[in-house]
Design a protein around this motif. Sequence first.
Motif, PDB file in Angstrom:
ATOM      1  N   UNK A   1     -49.643  56.215  31.860  1.00  0.00           N
ATOM      2  CA  UNK A   1     -48.743  56.027  30.915  1.00  0.00           C
ATOM      3  C   UNK A   1     -49.226  54.711  29.973  1.00  0.00           C
ATOM      4  N   UNK A   2     -48.910  55.020  28.681  1.00  0.00           N
ATOM      5  CA  UNK A   2     -49.463  53.908  27.737  1.00  0.00           C
ATOM      6  C   UNK A   2     -48.074  53.381  26.821  1.00  0.00           C
ATOM      7  N   UNK A   3     -47.915  52.240  26.760  1.00  0.00           N
ATOM      8  CA  UNK A   3     -46.809  51.813  25.790  1.00  0.00           C
ATOM      9  C   UNK A   3     -47.347  50.495  24.974  1.00  0.00           C
ATOM     10  N   UNK A   4     -46.619  50.412  23.814  1.00  0.00           N
ATOM     11  CA  UNK A   4     -46.983  49.293  22.984  1.00  0.00           C
ATOM     12  C   UNK A   4     -45.969  48.225  23.012  1.00  0.00           C
ATOM     13  N   UNK A   5     -46.164  47.002  22.934  1.00  0.00           N
ATOM     14  CA  UNK A   5     -45.321  45.955  22.889  1.00  0.00           C
ATOM     15  C   UNK A   5     -45.886  44.627  22.239  1.00  0.00           C
ATOM     16  N   UNK A   6     -44.865  43.765  21.689  1.00  0.00           N
ATOM     17  CA  UNK A   6     -45.320  42.696  21.397  1.00  0.00           C
ATOM     18  C   UNK A   6     -46.424  41.900  22.458  1.00  0.00           C
ATOM     19  N   UNK A   7     -47.433  41.258  21.672  1.00  0.00           N
ATOM     20  CA  UNK A   7     -48.208  40.312  22.390  1.00  0.00           C
ATOM     21  C   UNK A   7     -47.585  39.038  22.757  1.00  0.00           C
ATOM     22  N   UNK A   8     -47.521  38.630  24.076  1.00  0.00           N
ATOM     23  CA  UNK A   8     -46.938  37.322  24.346  1.00  0.00           C
ATOM     24  C   UNK A   8     -47.972  36.293  25.050  1.00  0.00           C
ATOM     25  N   UNK A   9     -47.886  35.154  25.206  1.00  0.00           N
ATOM     26  CA  UNK A   9     -48.891  34.269  25.743  1.00  0.00           C
ATOM     27  C   UNK A   9     -49.466  34.564  27.284  1.00  0.00           C
ATOM     28  N   UNK A  10     -48.535  35.211  27.816  1.00  0.00           N
ATOM     29  CA  UNK A  10     -48.904  35.690  29.208  1.00  0.00           C
ATOM     30  C   UNK A  10     -49.830  36.722  29.214  1.00  0.00           C
ATOM     31  N   UNK A  11     -50.130  37.532  27.980  1.00  0.00           N
ATOM     32  CA  UNK A  11     -51.218  38.501  27.949  1.00  0.00           C
ATOM     33  C   UNK A  11     -52.332  38.086  27.766  1.00  0.00           C
ATOM     34  N   UNK A  12     -52.632  36.601  27.436  1.00  0.00           N
ATOM     35  CA  UNK A  12     -53.843  36.258  26.781  1.00  0.00           C
ATOM     36  C   UNK A  12     -55.141  36.205  27.618  1.00  0.00           C
ATOM     37  N   UNK A  13     -54.817  36.164  29.046  1.00  0.00           N
ATOM     38  CA  UNK A  13     -55.900  36.210  29.653  1.00  0.00           C
ATOM     39  C   UNK A  13     -56.635  37.441  29.779  1.00  0.00           C
ATOM     40  N   UNK A  14     -55.834  38.490  29.807  1.00  0.00           N
ATOM     41  CA  UNK A  14     -56.294  40.022  29.636  1.00  0.00           C
ATOM     42  C   UNK A  14     -56.807  40.049  28.516  1.00  0.00           C
ATOM     43  N   UNK A  15     -56.184  39.624  27.354  1.00  0.00           N
ATOM     44  CA  UNK A  15     -56.512  40.004  26.003  1.00  0.00           C
ATOM     45  C   UNK A  15     -58.023  39.274  25.720  1.00  0.00           C
ATOM     46  N   UNK A  16     -58.316  38.209  26.101  1.00  0.00           N
ATOM     47  CA  UNK A  16     -59.414  37.490  26.355  1.00  0.00           C
ATOM     48  C   UNK A  16     -60.532  38.090  26.798  1.00  0.00           C
ATOM     49  N   UNK A  17     -60.271  38.491  28.092  1.00  0.00           N
ATOM     50  CA  UNK A  17     -61.442  39.260  28.689  1.00  0.00           C
ATOM     51  C   UNK A  17     -61.865  40.554  27.925  1.00  0.00           C
TER      52      UNK A  17
END
Length: 152
Positions: A1-17
Amino acid sequence: MMTLRPMIEADLAAVLRIEQACFPRAWTREHFLAEIGSERGTPVVAEFNGQVAGYLCLSVLLDEAEILDVAVDPALQGRGIGVQLMQWACAEALRQGAALLRLEVRATSIPAITLYERFGFVRSGLRKAYYEQGIDALLMDKNLIEEDVDAV
């Protein structure tokens, strides 16, 4: 299942990867923090089965919007995540009052160009040797229409 949500600082490790896996000249943590804190920015992440699978950074100023950065985890590409991010960007830009949505893409990135054209983006310009190794940047625009909101 996929969801969209606002990006938060805690997401940045995965986002940067994901960013580093997708782009030779990757955005830094500071770039993403600036988008999270930006008055004009609307960065979102796509979660697939509970993990960050992609993201999109949208900026809206008056009646123009721009997709500043978008990527999907290479291991999860082909599952419609990019399509859903693009649907969201078109609808959100229109909701925020934009009539035009812009982006730039490496001229060599055929899958991305194909996706953008599927969404009605047209080629509007070229920046010669803009990216690393002399790769051109293709500029693309889309006139937003009410149906873009209905697509979400």
